[in-house]
Motif scaffolding. Structure first.
Motif, PDB file in Angstrom:
ATOM      1  N   UNK A 159     -13.018   0.866   1.310  1.00  0.00           N
ATOM      2  CA  UNK A 159     -12.562   1.686   2.441  1.00  0.00           C
ATOM      3  C   UNK A 159     -11.308   2.466   2.076  1.00  0.00           C
ATOM      4  N   UNK A 160     -10.397   1.797   1.361  1.00  0.00           N
ATOM      5  CA  UNK A 160      -9.152   2.458   0.959  1.00  0.00           C
ATOM      6  C   UNK A 160      -9.477   3.648   0.055  1.00  0.00           C
ATOM      7  N   UNK A 161     -10.353   3.400  -0.924  1.00  0.00           N
ATOM      8  CA  UNK A 161     -10.740   4.484  -1.853  1.00  0.00           C
ATOM      9  C   UNK A 161     -11.336   5.657  -1.089  1.00  0.00           C
ATOM     10  N   UNK A 162     -12.217   5.347  -0.171  1.00  0.00           N
ATOM     11  CA  UNK A 162     -12.888   6.437   0.545  1.00  0.00           C
ATOM     12  C   UNK A 162     -11.909   7.186   1.432  1.00  0.00           C
ATOM     13  N   UNK A 163     -11.066   6.432   2.141  1.00  0.00           N
ATOM     14  CA  UNK A 163     -10.132   7.097   3.044  1.00  0.00           C
ATOM     15  C   UNK A 163      -9.189   7.999   2.253  1.00  0.00           C
ATOM     16  N   UNK A 164      -8.594   7.427   1.210  1.00  0.00           N
ATOM     17  CA  UNK A 164      -7.620   8.222   0.449  1.00  0.00           C
ATOM     18  C   UNK A 164      -8.303   9.404  -0.246  1.00  0.00           C
ATOM     19  N   UNK A 165      -9.502   9.187  -0.751  1.00  0.00           N
ATOM     20  CA  UNK A 165     -10.208  10.301  -1.393  1.00  0.00           C
ATOM     21  C   UNK A 165     -10.439  11.413  -0.373  1.00  0.00           C
ATOM     22  N   UNK A 166     -10.824  11.021   0.854  1.00  0.00           N
ATOM     23  CA  UNK A 166     -11.046  12.031   1.904  1.00  0.00           C
ATOM     24  C   UNK A 166      -9.757  12.781   2.242  1.00  0.00           C
ATOM     25  N   UNK A 261      -0.799   4.335   7.723  1.00  0.00           N
ATOM     26  CA  UNK A 261      -1.370   3.986   9.034  1.00  0.00           C
ATOM     27  C   UNK A 261      -2.840   4.388   9.108  1.00  0.00           C
ATOM     28  N   UNK A 262      -3.134   5.576   8.604  1.00  0.00           N
ATOM     29  CA  UNK A 262      -4.529   6.034   8.619  1.00  0.00           C
ATOM     30  C   UNK A 262      -5.409   5.142   7.759  1.00  0.00           C
ATOM     31  N   UNK A 263      -4.880   4.731   6.603  1.00  0.00           N
ATOM     32  CA  UNK A 263      -5.652   3.867   5.707  1.00  0.00           C
ATOM     33  C   UNK A 263      -5.964   2.539   6.391  1.00  0.00           C
ATOM     34  N   UNK A 264      -4.934   1.924   6.983  1.00  0.00           N
ATOM     35  CA  UNK A 264      -5.160   0.617   7.604  1.00  0.00           C
ATOM     36  C   UNK A 264      -6.062   0.750   8.834  1.00  0.00           C
ATOM     37  N   UNK A 266      -8.423   2.810   9.170  1.00  0.00           N
ATOM     38  CA  UNK A 266      -9.803   2.945   8.707  1.00  0.00           C
ATOM     39  C   UNK A 266     -10.353   1.598   8.211  1.00  0.00           C
ATOM     40  N   UNK A 267      -9.514   0.802   7.558  1.00  0.00           N
ATOM     41  CA  UNK A 267      -9.939  -0.543   7.145  1.00  0.00           C
ATOM     42  C   UNK A 267     -10.278  -1.382   8.387  1.00  0.00           C
ATOM     43  N   UNK A 268      -9.447  -1.291   9.407  1.00  0.00           N
ATOM     44  CA  UNK A 268      -9.711  -2.066  10.627  1.00  0.00           C
ATOM     45  C   UNK A 268     -11.040  -1.658  11.247  1.00  0.00           C
ATOM     46  N   UNK A 269     -11.266  -0.362  11.312  1.00  0.00           N
ATOM     47  CA  UNK A 269     -12.491   0.107  11.966  1.00  0.00           C
ATOM     48  C   UNK A 269     -13.716  -0.301  11.141  1.00  0.00           C
ATOM     49  N   UNK A 270     -13.643  -0.107   9.817  1.00  0.00           N
ATOM     50  CA  UNK A 270     -14.830  -0.326   8.994  1.00  0.00           C
ATOM     51  C   UNK A 270     -15.075  -1.783   8.675  1.00  0.00           C
TER      52      UNK A 270
END
Ligand code: ASP
Length: 595
Positions: A159-166, A261-264, A266-270
């Motif tokens: 999730x971290x990889x995907x969020x940060x890549x996005x 904050x956005x990364x975490x 997204x981890x929480x949601x996914x």
């Protein structure tokens, strides 16, 4: 007894079967988690990474050689079964298992491999020592709790990889063999065979390289980075651990906070199926120390530190009076512990012992009874002072007051420690209630008593607050930095800063900490040189991945988030690292071991 695989393939995995599969012919492979003999009928719990399936062997339906094989299955044998999937008889379903409504009626079985009896049970029962479990880590990893932590870790990283890549971050690897740099902790070193007498270091973090990537113009970098520090290990540290490391160009701390904050979120949601409210609250280091006595406050604990220097200083208690006389360097601080007036003398003595161990001269206390005080220092407070004190402390009937008086920082730390200790022991803190908080504007420098000099609180590349730049040399102690931590439920989860990108500021900071220019060039010359070629403003942060996994998914220590962790003395009990090397190798490296 052991049979070859003969090219046979699984039709399903051990977590797959559901009622709709009833009647299907299936072939499963896995480990024998449990074998039970119910009056001749054998039940086998077959386990793999995906789950457990119940297999039934009925003597009346099996060929004798098959039955014989089934009876030979021991704990953790690797087994192949073929049979028919069916629903379990009503009333015998296991609601705890995803496959609990199903079983496989086996007609063929092969033992693919045997196993020695595991030295501890793998079903979570029993109390094997952690050393034994580390020695047989591959068995421990078969246990559900560790296995599911590994699965969660993988998902979180994805999730971290995907969020940060996005968000346009590039994942870039930095070297593992680096120049030794004294950066606080000790380096692990690797002898350079081609350069006898010289050494590489293993990186304590990618810090210098990620800053250079900003100079190189990559704008946004991240890496799931291994960090290696040869520290005397405190509980719950590992010599190698993993950071979610990132760095950004043309940013202020707000931008860095927003990305984390956005990364975490997204981890929480996914991965946790939860909504995470953002932005997180922020407080300065000063405020965190004043209210919580800690730079990683646990916001779940329902009481805070109050400063009552003024009021307590007019009581008859000499200690409190002298704290007022020495203010603001000295103070009297208090914790009002809700509903804990019933604490026994032994418990209070225990709190005092903890305070003394933390360096306090003592710990004063009083119980709140109705609108008055009782016991401890109660006798020193008379008349109207009592109600003033209660108002200032927020103390109510049934509370216990604990007072620390003396040097301000010490008093804060002592009550901060007690707050954490008592908060965890006496209040049911919900481990699933995640309370994140940014702590920022830490001091730039720390006074080093032994060396009688200023040292960097984080590292020497941290930018001072713009408003404090004028005091860099005249009053280093008051200079605050663009330095921030993310805390969550009492843990430090991340740490970072906006960096210095200007040569003049960098040189001033080095002057303040007494670092000569030659020394700086010896240690960080390549970075300083890179900074002379158009270094952009930049900043970043690193999150402790192992800690996040334990916090979000469970475990007693970060060892539970790492597949192959080391012990507190930095050894690996499974493979025996560290170990001596061949004398011939030592000769080739031109290294002699002193006896
Ligand atoms: N490299 C720093 C650390 O390991 C983190 C950072 O400043 O980004 O603490």
């Amino acid at each position: 007894m052991i049979e070859p695989l003969l090219g046979r393939k699984r039709t399903h995995r051990c977590g797959d079967l559901r009622p709709e599969h009833a009647g299907r012919r299936v072939l499963l492979m896995g480990w024998a988690a449990r074998v039970r003999d119910h009056g001749g009928v054998l039940f086998l719990d077959l386990r793999d990474r995906y789950g457990v399936t119940q297999v039934v062997f009925r003597p009346e339906k099996l060929e004798p050689p098959m039955l014989e094989r089934a009876r030979a299955i021991g704990s953790e044998f690797v087994v192949l079964v073929e049979g028919t999937a069916g629903k379990r008889p009503p009333g015998s379903e296991n609601l705890d298992l995803a496959t609990g409504a199903m079983e496989v009626e086996a007609d063929r079985v092969s033992i693919l491999n045997m196993s020695r009896t595991p030295p501890f049970p793998l079903d979570g029962t029993g109390t094997a020592s952690e050393d034994l479990r580390l020695r047989y880590r591959y068995l421990d990893l078969r246990r559900e709790s560790l296995k599911s932590n590994m699965v969660f870790r993988h998902k979180l990283v994805r999730s971290v990889r995907e969020y940060l890549s996005d968000q346009d971050f590039l994942e870039i690897e930095t070297p593992l063999l680096v120049k030794p740099t004294p950066e606080g902790a000790r380096d692990y070193v690797v002898p350079a065979r081609l350069h006898p007498g010289k050494f590489y270091a293993l990186p304590q973090s990618p810090q210098l390289y990620k800053q250079i990537l900003m100079v190189a113009g990559f704008d946004r970098y991240f890496q799931i980075a291994r960090c290696l520090r040869d520290e005397d290990l405190r509980a719950d540290r590992q010599p190698e651990f993993t950071q979610i490391d990132l760095e950004m160009t043309f940013v202020t701390e707000d931008d860095v906070f927003g990305v984390v904050e956005g990364t975490l979120r997204s981890v929480f949601a996914r991965d946790l199926g939860r909504d995470l409210p953002i932005p997180f609250p922020r407080m300065t280091y000063e405020e965190a120390m004043a209210r919580y006595g800690s730079d990683k406050p646990d916001l779940r604990i329902p009481f805070e530190i109050r400063d009552i220097t003024e009021i307590a200083g007019t009581s008859a208690f000499e200690v409190f009076r002298s704290a007022l006389a020495g203010a603001p360097k000295t103070a009297t601080l208090v914790l009002a512990l809700p509903g804990l007036a019933g604490a026994s003398r032994r418990e209070i003595d225990g709190y005092e012992a903890a305070a003394k161990q933390a360096g306090a001269a003592g710990l004063a206390w009083a119980r709140v009874k109705g609108a008055s005080l009782d016991g401890g220092v109660a006798k020193h407070f008379a008349g109207a002072l009592v109600s003033k004190l209660l108002e200032a402390t927020g103390g109510k009937d049934g509370d216990l007051l604990l007072f620390a008086s003396g040097p301000l920082r010490l008093a804060q730390r002592v009550l901060g420690l007690l707050r954490t200790q008592i908060g965890n022991a006496a209040f049911k803190l919900d481990s699933q209630d995640f309370r994140f908080v940014w702590v920022h504007q830490f001091p730039l420098f720390e006074w080093n008593e032994t060396r009688s000099s200023w040292g960097p609180a984080h590292h020497i590349f941290t930018m001072p607050l713009d408003s404090d730049l004028p005091y860099l040399e005249s009053d280093p102690g008051r200079v605050r930095a663009q330095l921030y931590d993310l805390a969550g439920n009492g843990n430090e989860l991340a740490s970072g800063s906006v960096r210095i990108h200007r040569k003049d500021i960098q040189e001033t900071v080095m002057r303040v900490i007494g670092m000569k220019s030659e020394e700086a060039h010896l240690k960080f010359g390549f970075l300083l040189e890179a900074f002379e070629y158009g270094a952009p403003p930049h900043g970043g942060i690193a999150l402790g991945l192992d800690r996040l996994v334990v916090l979000f998914h469970g475990g007693d220590s970060i060892r539970d988030a790492i597949a192959f962790p080391k012990t507190a003395s930095a050894t690996s009990l499974m493979d025996g690292a560290p170990a001596p090397i061949d004398p011939a190798d030592l000769r080739e490296l031109k290294i002699r071991i002193e006896p």
